[in-house]
Write a protein that holds these residues in place. Sequence first.
Motif, PDB file in Angstrom:
ATOM      1  N   ILE A  29       0.822  -1.237  -0.070  1.00 32.21           N
ATOM      2  CA  ILE A  29       0.034  -0.019  -0.050  1.00 32.21           C
ATOM      3  C   ILE A  29       0.792   1.402  -0.105  1.00 32.21           C
ATOM      4  CG2 ILE A  29      -1.662   1.370   1.321  1.00 32.21           C
ATOM      5  CD1 ILE A  29      -2.624  -1.468   2.357  1.00 32.21           C
ATOM      6  N   TYR A  30       1.975   1.083   0.907  1.00 32.63           N
ATOM      7  CA  TYR A  30       2.787   2.429   0.866  1.00 32.63           C
ATOM      8  C   TYR A  30       3.537   2.673  -0.454  1.00 32.63           C
ATOM      9  CZ  TYR A  30       6.272   5.347   3.394  1.00 32.63           C
ATOM     10  OH  TYR A  30       7.014   6.372   3.518  1.00 32.63           O
ATOM     11  N   SER A  36      11.385  10.465  -4.211  1.00 32.26           N
ATOM     12  CA  SER A  36      12.530   9.913  -4.610  1.00 32.26           C
ATOM     13  C   SER A  36      12.446   8.401  -5.238  1.00 32.26           C
ATOM     14  CB  SER A  36      13.586  10.162  -3.483  1.00 32.26           C
ATOM     15  OG  SER A  36      13.444   9.115  -2.479  1.00 32.26           O
ATOM     16  N   ASP A  37      13.784   8.152  -6.055  1.00 34.09           N
ATOM     17  CA  ASP A  37      13.914   6.800  -6.407  1.00 34.09           C
ATOM     18  C   ASP A  37      13.835   5.839  -5.322  1.00 34.09           C
ATOM     19  OD1 ASP A  37      13.324   7.590  -9.144  1.00 34.09           O
ATOM     20  OD2 ASP A  37      15.661   7.587  -9.697  1.00 34.09           O
ATOM     21  N   MET A  63      12.037   1.183  -2.356  1.00 35.94           N
ATOM     22  CA  MET A  63      12.163   0.631  -0.913  1.00 35.94           C
ATOM     23  C   MET A  63      11.717  -0.988  -0.973  1.00 35.94           C
ATOM     24  SD  MET A  63      10.441   1.794   2.751  1.00 35.94           S
ATOM     25  CE  MET A  63      10.897   3.429   2.207  1.00 35.94           C
ATOM     26  N   SER A  64      12.465  -1.971  -0.663  1.00 33.46           N
ATOM     27  CA  SER A  64      12.159  -3.140  -0.425  1.00 33.46           C
ATOM     28  C   SER A  64      11.406  -3.331   0.986  1.00 33.46           C
ATOM     29  CB  SER A  64      13.691  -4.095  -0.286  1.00 33.46           C
ATOM     30  OG  SER A  64      13.969  -3.698   0.927  1.00 33.46           O
ATOM     31  N   ARG A  65      10.740  -4.311   0.893  1.00 37.74           N
ATOM     32  CA  ARG A  65       9.960  -5.006   2.126  1.00 37.74           C
ATOM     33  C   ARG A  65      10.887  -5.059   3.349  1.00 37.74           C
ATOM     34  NH1 ARG A  65       9.143  -8.944   5.489  1.00 37.74           N
ATOM     35  NH2 ARG A  65       7.082  -9.468   6.246  1.00 37.74           N
ATOM     36  N   GLN A  66      12.261  -5.476   3.208  1.00 27.20           N
ATOM     37  CA  GLN A  66      13.033  -5.496   4.348  1.00 27.20           C
ATOM     38  C   GLN A  66      13.615  -3.950   5.028  1.00 27.20           C
ATOM     39  OE1 GLN A  66      13.763  -8.136   6.208  1.00 27.20           O
ATOM     40  NE2 GLN A  66      14.601  -6.498   7.791  1.00 27.20           N
ATOM     41  N   GLU A  67      13.643  -3.035   3.974  1.00 27.20           N
ATOM     42  CA  GLU A  67      13.930  -1.718   4.297  1.00 27.20           C
ATOM     43  C   GLU A  67      12.680  -1.045   4.802  1.00 27.20           C
ATOM     44  OE1 GLU A  67      17.140  -0.643   0.721  1.00 27.20           O
ATOM     45  OE2 GLU A  67      15.026  -0.698   0.136  1.00 27.20           O
ATOM     46  N   PHE A  85      10.301   1.366   9.762  1.00 25.89           N
ATOM     47  CA  PHE A  85       9.495   1.738  10.529  1.00 25.89           C
ATOM     48  C   PHE A  85       9.260   0.755  11.839  1.00 25.89           C
ATOM     49  CE2 PHE A  85       8.021   3.361   6.361  1.00 25.89           C
ATOM     50  CZ  PHE A  85       7.763   4.664   6.788  1.00 25.89           C
ATOM     51  N   GLY A  86      10.202  -0.147  11.749  1.00 28.42           N
ATOM     52  CA  GLY A  86      10.375  -1.091  13.032  1.00 28.42           C
ATOM     53  C   GLY A  86       9.232  -1.994  13.044  1.00 28.42           C
ATOM     54  N   ASP A  87       9.363  -3.211  13.840  1.00 27.34           N
ATOM     55  CA  ASP A  87       8.415  -4.196  14.055  1.00 27.34           C
ATOM     56  C   ASP A  87       7.094  -3.793  14.959  1.00 27.34           C
ATOM     57  OD1 ASP A  87       9.804  -6.263  12.960  1.00 27.34           O
ATOM     58  OD2 ASP A  87      11.033  -6.758  15.057  1.00 27.34           O
ATOM     59  N   HIS A  88       7.302  -2.603  15.722  1.00 23.16           N
ATOM     60  CA  HIS A  88       6.142  -2.047  16.521  1.00 23.16           C
ATOM     61  C   HIS A  88       5.636  -0.776  15.711  1.00 23.16           C
ATOM     62  CE1 HIS A  88       6.787  -5.045  19.973  1.00 23.16           C
ATOM     63  NE2 HIS A  88       8.266  -4.545  19.478  1.00 23.16           N
ATOM     64  N   MET A  89       5.762  -1.133  14.514  1.00 24.05           N
ATOM     65  CA  MET A  89       5.071   0.305  13.867  1.00 24.05           C
ATOM     66  C   MET A  89       3.619   0.203  13.919  1.00 24.05           C
ATOM     67  SD  MET A  89       4.696  -0.844   9.687  1.00 24.05           S
ATOM     68  CE  MET A  89       6.195  -1.957   9.570  1.00 24.05           C
TER      69      MET A  89
END
Length: 206
Positions: free
Chosen positions: A14-15, A30-31, A36-40, A45-49
């Motif tokens: 979605i993002y 920006s490119d 941005m990969s899923r890991q990035e 945003f962290g596990d507790h986003m």
Amino acid sequence: MVFSDEEITHLHRIYKTVLQMLRDRNYVVSDAELNMSRQEFKSNFGDHMKREDLFINKSYKNNPSDKISVFFVNDAKIGVKTVRGIIQRMLTESVSRGVLICQNPLSHYGRAAVSEMASKCRLEIFLEDELLVNITMHYLVPPHQVLTDAEKRALLNKYTVKETQLPRILMTDPIAKYYGLRRGQVVRIIRPSETAGRYVTYRYVV
């Protein structure tokens, strides 16, 4: 709250679609953000986003003072208080255009709050499910180009027609929503043609 892997993948998609949509509307993205990969995404945003952490604010390419804000809300159901809070934030920060990403449709009162403030700021509503895939990248969707006011006048003069005589596209059409089209704008649609190579049509937004 810790999101599952499936939920992180869901939000990442979605993002990314939102950023693509903003760039297609000529906002500065920006490119690195687009790629941005899923890991990035997870690292940023962290596990507790929280969904609110995904807030985006971008400037228009040709006018840095013209900004758009994108709001994500953690609550599954968004009440009128939340909608009014977002609108007040936009007014305070002098942001005339915003996008609200919801998990579920707004209530009647929520929609009414958006309509009440339409003269001061524009808040577009998208469901998360609408943004899981970028519809403009589907092979059946031809390129759409939003005409500037000058291009619209030139088109009407060239064919000596009134804008209301053009074929129409509804503001609620998924493509019209993607580009944030407003009533009265004209969009150019370029379709492939076996004989001419391409076939150009125009639609008037109603």
